[in-house]
Design a protein around this motif. Structure first.
Motif, PDB file in Angstrom:
ATOM      1  N   GLU A   1      19.592  42.515  36.831  1.00  0.00           N
ATOM      2  CA  GLU A   1      18.379  41.795  36.435  1.00  0.00           C
ATOM      3  C   GLU A   1      17.123  42.363  37.087  1.00  0.00           C
ATOM      4  O   GLU A   1      16.001  42.078  36.656  1.00  0.00           O
ATOM      5  N   LEU A   2      17.291  43.164  38.145  1.00  0.00           N
ATOM      6  CA  LEU A   2      16.127  43.744  38.822  1.00  0.00           C
ATOM      7  C   LEU A   2      15.696  45.078  38.216  1.00  0.00           C
ATOM      8  O   LEU A   2      14.695  45.650  38.655  1.00  0.00           O
TER       9      LEU A   2
ATOM     10  N   TRP B   1      13.628  47.168  35.960  1.00  0.00           N
ATOM     11  CA  TRP B   1      12.298  46.907  35.398  1.00  0.00           C
ATOM     12  C   TRP B   1      11.690  45.606  35.921  1.00  0.00           C
ATOM     13  O   TRP B   1      11.126  44.813  35.186  1.00  0.00           O
ATOM     14  N   GLN B   2      11.870  45.386  37.211  1.00  0.00           N
ATOM     15  CA  GLN B   2      11.087  44.371  37.903  1.00  0.00           C
ATOM     16  C   GLN B   2      10.402  45.026  39.091  1.00  0.00           C
ATOM     17  O   GLN B   2      10.894  46.027  39.627  1.00  0.00           O
TER      18      GLN B   2
ATOM     19  N   LYS C   1      11.722  44.207  45.098  1.00  0.00           N
ATOM     20  CA  LYS C   1      11.927  42.986  45.877  1.00  0.00           C
ATOM     21  C   LYS C   1      12.248  43.360  47.337  1.00  0.00           C
ATOM     22  O   LYS C   1      12.714  44.450  47.620  1.00  0.00           O
TER      23      LYS C   1
ATOM     24  N   LEU D   1       6.641  42.032  29.673  1.00  0.00           N
ATOM     25  CA  LEU D   1       7.345  42.455  30.893  1.00  0.00           C
ATOM     26  C   LEU D   1       6.332  42.665  32.013  1.00  0.00           C
ATOM     27  O   LEU D   1       5.484  43.555  31.930  1.00  0.00           O
TER      28      LEU D   1
END
Length: 513
Positions: free
Chosen positions: A59-60, A62-63, A66, A164
């Motif tokens: 899920e990370l 293209w984020q 973190k 996005l």
């Protein structure tokens, strides 16, 4: 142990203490996330594979990066972390399908504190990693801390999609996360978090231009060194390789266009949403690597076109080194156009420059060159690279002390696959091995080139320390300033001022606009 032996041992320790013998350095340091154990060498300490952000997997993908999870115990930092996903190219036989790749490496002298810090951002944008660049020579010759970083590349670092967050800027966001890590942790390695120089070539140099105007990078570095950057360059049709159409900017693309291209590519891949895209295997995305090499402007990381922001005087006011190699575009001609014929040369000029082609052909007639490939190389070196580099120096000088260079060793050892028909000259990124000299460079370099490398290591370390490259035993390097001074970097006495505008016919190119 006998009483006499113990007494002798105690006396030896006392004598060592009286003589001021330094304690043996330890390879264990504590960062905010936990302890690291590096490697002690004769003249430096090295720490490799340090995570600076959470793995961008699942899920990370293209984020924005973190925070890294803390660990217990002491983590080994004795080998590089994974390179970010890359397929390799004809000029770089690398490869990785691992998204767990946000690692950096630190090289530091064995003792001392508050040393200048240099953070290297590698180039290309679709291949490479921090571990490919040996920070030991720069750290030891310059008594500085050297950090080399990984960041997401190609489609993993520049992908965009409607809605996005962070579209088109994940690689830049990774670099800023690495710089925040440096600010928070580099003191434990002997570095000064208030004296950080970002240094990068090509795609890395353009990334630094982005950080100069990005809100998220404010205060993360105090000096900048931009090598062969494309921040102010357009890309004429066919300039790099056949079939590539003209675009306004070599390295930037609007957020709207990036998201539009992302949506179209998702449909071709059979995906209707991000969840589907995030489940695709890494190698399924490799065909899109260069399609998302450009960074997007118009979002949070890059609110406006960096070229416009630079020209509007919005860059951080920091001391800067900036420059290019003497024969920048021979690299791209060597890769894609080496066998150019006399009949093709005017057609390429016309394709790239349209109505201006006749004036360019009169200024650069084939009769002046040994081959059409050399003619085409010089047209684009002067019209794109030199013009943009000189403007970058002019803009930098308006905001802070600026030093400009032209790397001019036309016999530099080549690490790229040049054809025999095209002499490499001082090709694109030919200066990089002089600042990160590895065994391959040392084996190929002549004595004068090794001496030039040592000179450059001192120049850049001095700049990182004081904002001025000059120091004892070095040829004087004047500030760019109102006189528009440019230092040629070449073996021996050839390190001196060069008439850069005349050498690259800048008056002609500026009159062509």
């Amino acid at each position: 142990m006998s009483g006499r032996t113990a007494g002798l041992a105690l006396a030896a320790l006392l004598l060592a203490g009286c003589a001021g013998a330094p304690p043996e350095p330890t390879a264990v340091v504590r960062t905010e996330a936990g302890e690291l154990r590096g490697v002690v060498a004769a003249d430096h300490l090295s720490y490799q594979g340090i995570p600076y952000a959470a793995p961008p997997v699942g899920e990370l993908r293209w984020q924005p990066p973190k925070p890294v999870a803390a660990w217990t115990g002491t983590r080994a930092a004795d080998r590089p972390g994974n390179a970010c996903p890359q397929e390799g190219t004809e000029y770089a036989k690398t490869g990785s399908t691992t998204e767990d790749c946000l690692y950096l490496n630190v090289t530091t002298p064995r003792s001392g504190q508050r040393k200048p810090v240099l953070v290297w951002i590698h180039g290309d944008g679709v291949v490479g990693s921090g571990a490919l660049f040996d920070g030991v020579p720069l750290a030891t010759a310059g008594d500085a801390v050297v950090v080399t970083i990984n960041y997401r590349l190609g489609v993993f670092g520049g992908f965009g999609y409607p809605g996005l967050a962070g579209s088109g800027t994940f690689g830049l966001a990774d670099q800023q996360a690495a710089l925040r890590w440096v600010k928070q942790n580099i003191g434990a390695f002997g570095g000064d978090p208030g004296n950080v120089t970002v240094i990068g070539s090509s795609y890395g140099g353009s990334s630094i231009s982005a950080h100069l105007v990005s809100p998220g990078a404010q205060g993360l570095f105090q000096r900048a060194s931009v090598h062969s950057g494309e921040a102010l360059m357009p890309l004429p049709a066919g300039a790099v390789s056949p079939g590539i159409p003209a675009v306004d900017w070599f390295i930037w693309r609007s957020l709207a266009e990036t998201e539009q291209v992302g949506a179209a590519m998702a449909a071709e891949l059979g995906c209707a949403d991000l969840d589907c895209l995030r489940k695709l295997p890494v190698d399924k995305l490799f065909p899109l690597m260069r399609m998302f090499q450009s960074y997007a402007y118009g979002g949070e990381v890059l609110p406006e076109l960096p070229a416009a922001a630079l020209r509007a005087g919005k860059a951080q006011p920091v001391p800067m080194v900036t420059g290019i190699t003497r024969d920048e575009h021979r690299t791209f001609v060597g890769l894609f156009r080496a066998e150019l014929s006399a009949a093709e040369y005017p057609k390429l000029v016309a394709e790239a420059f349209g109505a201006k082609a006749d004036r360019i052909l009169r200024e650069y007639p084939l009769s002046q060159f040994e081959s059409p490939a050399l003619a085409w190389s010089e047209v684009l070196t002067d019209g794109l690279w030199a013009t943009a580099a000189f403007e970058q120096a002019e803009l930098g000088a308006q905001r802070g002390k600026t030093f400009a260079y032209s790397f001019a060793d036309r016999e530099a050892p080549s690490y790229l696959p040049f054809p025999q028909s095209l002499p490499p000259g001082a090709f694109h990124a030919a200066d990089t091995p002089y600042l990160f000299p590895d065994k391959g460079f040392r084996d190929k370099a002549k004595p004068g080139q090794r001496e030039l490398s040592e000179r450059m290591l001192k120049y850049w370390a001095n700049f990182a320390r004081t904002g001025d490259p000059n120091g004892p035993g070095l040829p004087k390097w004047d500030e760019f300033g109102p006189a528009k001074y440019v230092q040629a970097l070449a073996p021996g006495e050839a390190t001196r001022q060069v008439d850069f505008p005349a050498q690259h016919r800048l008056e002609f190119w500026r009159g062509l606009r």
